[in-house]
Design a protein around this motif. Structure first.
Motif, PDB file in Angstrom:
ATOM      1  N   SER A 140       0.954  -0.544   0.155  1.00 47.60           N
ATOM      2  CA  SER A 140      -0.076   0.417  -0.173  1.00 47.60           C
ATOM      3  C   SER A 140       1.092   1.528  -0.243  1.00 47.60           C
ATOM      4  N   GLN A 141       1.634   0.604   1.043  1.00 45.41           N
ATOM      5  CA  GLN A 141       2.563   2.798   0.754  1.00 45.41           C
ATOM      6  C   GLN A 141       3.702   2.608  -0.254  1.00 45.41           C
ATOM      7  N   ARG A 142       3.480   1.652  -1.107  1.00 45.23           N
ATOM      8  CA  ARG A 142       4.299   2.005  -2.622  1.00 45.23           C
ATOM      9  C   ARG A 142       3.319   3.702  -3.540  1.00 45.23           C
ATOM     10  N   ASP A 223      -9.744  -8.906   5.736  1.00 43.95           N
ATOM     11  CA  ASP A 223      -9.174  -7.237   5.564  1.00 43.95           C
ATOM     12  C   ASP A 223     -11.250  -6.348   5.091  1.00 43.95           C
ATOM     13  N   SER A 224     -11.673  -6.736   4.328  1.00 48.79           N
ATOM     14  CA  SER A 224     -13.075  -6.383   4.433  1.00 48.79           C
ATOM     15  C   SER A 224     -14.239  -6.884   5.647  1.00 48.79           C
ATOM     16  N   THR A 225     -13.947  -7.621   5.781  1.00 53.40           N
ATOM     17  CA  THR A 225     -14.837  -7.534   6.825  1.00 53.40           C
ATOM     18  C   THR A 225     -14.150  -6.941   7.595  1.00 53.40           C
ATOM     19  N   SER A 226     -13.559  -7.207   8.964  1.00 52.87           N
ATOM     20  CA  SER A 226     -13.005  -7.288   9.806  1.00 52.87           C
ATOM     21  C   SER A 226     -13.217  -5.596   9.693  1.00 52.87           C
ATOM     22  N   ALA A 227     -12.104  -4.605   8.104  1.00 57.01           N
ATOM     23  CA  ALA A 227     -12.532  -3.404   8.436  1.00 57.01           C
ATOM     24  C   ALA A 227     -14.208  -2.430   8.631  1.00 57.01           C
ATOM     25  N   ALA A 228     -14.817  -3.455   8.264  1.00 63.69           N
ATOM     26  CA  ALA A 228     -16.370  -2.426   8.423  1.00 63.69           C
ATOM     27  C   ALA A 228     -16.643  -3.159  10.224  1.00 63.69           C
ATOM     28  N   LEU A 229     -15.913  -4.158  11.112  1.00 63.59           N
ATOM     29  CA  LEU A 229     -16.937  -4.241  11.552  1.00 63.59           C
ATOM     30  C   LEU A 229     -16.167  -4.057  13.152  1.00 63.59           C
ATOM     31  N   THR A 275     -22.410   1.939   8.442  1.00 62.71           N
ATOM     32  CA  THR A 275     -20.756   2.322   8.884  1.00 62.71           C
ATOM     33  C   THR A 275     -19.814   1.583   7.933  1.00 62.71           C
ATOM     34  N   MET A 276     -20.169   1.393   6.516  1.00 66.06           N
ATOM     35  CA  MET A 276     -20.072   1.471   4.841  1.00 66.06           C
ATOM     36  C   MET A 276     -19.872   2.565   4.354  1.00 66.06           C
ATOM     37  N   ARG A 277     -20.603   2.755   4.746  1.00 60.11           N
ATOM     38  CA  ARG A 277     -21.116   4.519   3.737  1.00 60.11           C
ATOM     39  C   ARG A 277     -19.993   5.390   4.377  1.00 60.11           C
ATOM     40  N   LEU A 278     -19.782   5.535   5.625  1.00 65.22           N
ATOM     41  CA  LEU A 278     -18.730   6.388   6.293  1.00 65.22           C
ATOM     42  C   LEU A 278     -17.747   5.841   6.396  1.00 65.22           C
ATOM     43  N   TYR A 279     -17.217   4.461   6.235  1.00 61.81           N
ATOM     44  CA  TYR A 279     -15.931   4.604   6.682  1.00 61.81           C
ATOM     45  C   TYR A 279     -15.529   3.004   5.437  1.00 61.81           C
ATOM     46  N   PRO A 280     -16.147   3.454   4.587  1.00 65.10           N
ATOM     47  CA  PRO A 280     -15.809   1.928   3.524  1.00 65.10           C
ATOM     48  C   PRO A 280     -14.463   1.423   3.506  1.00 65.10           C
ATOM     49  N   PRO A 281     -14.976  -0.521   3.384  1.00 60.83           N
ATOM     50  CA  PRO A 281     -14.024  -1.326   3.831  1.00 60.83           C
ATOM     51  C   PRO A 281     -12.614  -1.160   2.593  1.00 60.83           C
ATOM     52  N   VAL A 282     -12.710  -0.745   1.079  1.00 63.08           N
ATOM     53  CA  VAL A 282     -11.696   0.101  -0.287  1.00 63.08           C
ATOM     54  C   VAL A 282     -12.369   1.268   0.037  1.00 63.08           C
ATOM     55  N   PRO A 283     -11.318   1.944   0.640  1.00 66.43           N
ATOM     56  CA  PRO A 283     -11.771   3.941   0.549  1.00 66.43           C
ATOM     57  C   PRO A 283     -11.692   4.378  -1.182  1.00 66.43           C
ATOM     58  N   THR A 284     -11.044   3.864  -1.706  1.00 66.45           N
ATOM     59  CA  THR A 284     -10.467   4.131  -3.132  1.00 66.45           C
ATOM     60  C   THR A 284     -10.568   3.454  -4.370  1.00 66.45           C
ATOM     61  N   ASP A 285     -10.139   3.642  -4.945  1.00 66.71           N
ATOM     62  CA  ASP A 285      -9.843   1.813  -6.297  1.00 66.71           C
ATOM     63  C   ASP A 285      -9.589   3.100  -8.022  1.00 66.71           C
ATOM     64  N   VAL A 356     -10.660  11.622  22.185  1.00 67.30           N
ATOM     65  CA  VAL A 356      -9.696  10.818  21.287  1.00 67.30           C
ATOM     66  C   VAL A 356     -11.080  10.288  20.086  1.00 67.30           C
ATOM     67  N   GLU A 357     -10.523  10.148  18.555  1.00 67.09           N
ATOM     68  CA  GLU A 357     -11.010   9.331  17.453  1.00 67.09           C
ATOM     69  C   GLU A 357     -10.405   8.956  17.219  1.00 67.09           C
ATOM     70  N   PRO A 358     -10.785   7.559  16.748  1.00 66.74           N
ATOM     71  CA  PRO A 358      -9.692   7.218  16.134  1.00 66.74           C
ATOM     72  C   PRO A 358      -9.577   7.897  14.504  1.00 66.74           C
ATOM     73  N   VAL A 359      -8.145   7.186  14.062  1.00 68.97           N
ATOM     74  CA  VAL A 359      -7.676   7.875  13.180  1.00 68.97           C
ATOM     75  C   VAL A 359      -8.069   7.277  11.745  1.00 68.97           C
ATOM     76  N   PHE A 360      -8.686   7.533  10.842  1.00 70.09           N
ATOM     77  CA  PHE A 360      -8.914   6.789   9.370  1.00 70.09           C
ATOM     78  C   PHE A 360      -7.528   6.387   8.797  1.00 70.09           C
ATOM     79  N   MET A 361      -7.054   5.344   8.119  1.00 75.76           N
ATOM     80  CA  MET A 361      -6.187   4.758   7.810  1.00 75.76           C
ATOM     81  C   MET A 361      -6.463   4.170   6.511  1.00 75.76           C
ATOM     82  N   ALA A 362      -6.288   4.536   5.250  1.00 76.23           N
ATOM     83  CA  ALA A 362      -6.744   3.775   3.917  1.00 76.23           C
ATOM     84  C   ALA A 362      -5.352   3.205   3.300  1.00 76.23           C
ATOM     85  N   CYS A 363      -5.417   1.723   3.183  1.00 69.97           N
ATOM     86  CA  CYS A 363      -4.046   0.941   2.962  1.00 69.97           C
ATOM     87  C   CYS A 363      -5.417   0.146   1.610  1.00 69.97           C
TER      88      CYS A 363
END
Length: 391
Positions: A140-142, A223-229, A275-285, A356-363
């Motif tokens: 992802s970092q690439r 990764d997808s279901t665990s991210a959503a949950l 939940t997935m509207r606000l924090y989609p498991p795949v944030p970009t494509d 304190v709120e969690p930081v959304f990180m897009a990998c």
């Protein structure tokens, strides 16, 4: 490149002009060391073949088997005991890690008939799972490298993060090849087919290709279901009126058979969708144009240009609708069982400082930076402490 959250443009590139917009060289090159020719990195006939074979698994019979034989066992024998122990000992858990372990065991068992036993009470540091996480993160970092030549030079010299990626990918592929070896032997002995066995029995026995398929399956299922949950449980804690309605629905449906119970959980389904509207498991494509084109809004796209659509932004645009996923129904059934199994017995309380709120990180998929620390509270105990009579 073009970046868009316009629903008409997304329909254009994913449906009406799908043949023009492919994964392309940029994406394939960036992810090839990790994903190879797996479905997330494939175009054309290769992509169609993998999708067609995968679709055979997503039928009513396999869903029922998935729920009854895999998910419920993982919940009752592994997830619930860990949460009960954490509640009794007032232990802080990284709930993102717990859910990733849960999903990792599930996808390996349902797809390959292999149990990695990653969600044990000892929370083992399984070598393969750690390598898989490293490979996902560094790949992802690439994408964040301002000049792709930088990571390519590091790869050529085998230094820094690229050296770690090579080691991690080697570990992942070795694990996948061991699974393939076992499945080939089972096919000779006429054992029941798993999803992996379908690929092997379809005549595609090339080891490297099937290894790519195994890696893509794990990435999709872990990764997808665990991210959503993870984001779901965070949002539920901050919205007690929603949690109350969820508990009412769980209680109402608890007498139903397993499949009917999760199928009829309409409010939980809606909460997961939100939940997935606000924090989609795949944030970009990302797609790449195979020929010149003009988007619905008049934007001219030249051959070789990248067009990136942004589900995270689309979820904040009123006219954008849902996207269909091949494993959607299986994912929802799994998530509903987790929600019902956990929330009927426990409150999941984030262990963060106030404000304190969690930081959304897009990998490759969305994550919470640093995970989600939580305390687990038994509902019976919680009710007694508050001076209420438990239902």
């Amino acid at each position: 490149m073009v970046v868009t959250a316009n629903s008409s443009t997304v329909q254009h590139i994913l449906k009406s002009h799908f043949h023009i917009y492919q994964k392309g060289d940029f994406l394939r090159t960036t992810l090839f060391d990790f994903l190879g020719d797996g479905i997330f990195n494939a175009d054309g006939d290769n992509w169609k073949f993998q999708r067609q074979v995968s679709s055979h698994e997503f039928n009513t019979k396999s869903l029922r088997k998935f729920l009854e034989n895999v998910v419920d066992t993982e919940i009752s024998e592994r997830l619930i005991p860990i949460l009960s122990s954490a509640a009794a000992n007032q232990t802080v858990l990284n709930f993102q890690d717990i859910l990733e372990r849960f999903a990792f065991d599930n996808i390996c068992k349902i797809a390959f008939g292999y149990d990695p036993a990653y969600l044990l009470s000892s929370l083992p540091e399984a070598k393969f799972a750690v390598a898989f996480e490293d490979a996902t993160r560094i790949s992802s970092q690439r994408f964040n490298s301002p000049v792709p030549l930088v990571w390519k030079i590091k790869r050529a010299l085998n230094i820094g993060s690229e050296r770690k990626l090579r080691e991690a990918v080697g570990e992942v592929r070795e694990f996948a090849k061991e699974i393939i070896k076992e499945k080939k032997q089972e096919l000779k002995e006429n054992h029941p087919l798993t999803r992996l066995s379908r690929f092997l029995s379809s005549g595609h026995s090339d080891e490297n290709f099937v290894t790519d398929i195994v890696i893509s399956f794990i990435l999709a299922g872990r990764d997808s279901t665990s991210a959503a949950l993870t984001w779901f449980f965070w949002l539920v804690f901050g919205n007690p009126e929603v949690e109350k309605k969820i508990l009412e629905e769980i209680k109402e449906k608890s007498e139903s058979p397993v499949n009917d119970e999760v199928k009829d959980m309409i409010y939980i389904h809606a909460s997961l969708c939100e939940t997935m509207r606000l924090y989609p498991p795949v944030p970009t494509d990302t797609k790449e144009a195979a020929e010149d084109d003009v988007l619905p809004d008049g934007t001219v796209v030249r051959k070789g240009m990248r067009v990136i659509y942004h589900p995270y932004a689309m979820g904040r645009v009123e006219e954008a609708g849902p996207r269909i996923c091949l494993g959607k129904e299986m994912a929802f059934l799994q998530m509903k069982r987790v929600v019902a199994g956990v929330l009927r017995r426990f409150r999941v309380v984030p262990a963060m400082e106030e404000g304190v709120e969690p930081v959304f990180m897009a990998c490759l998929t969305s994550k919470m930076k640093g995970g989600l620390p939580v305390r687990i509270v038994e509902r019976l105990q919680d009710s007694v402490q508050r001076g209420h009579t438990p239902n």
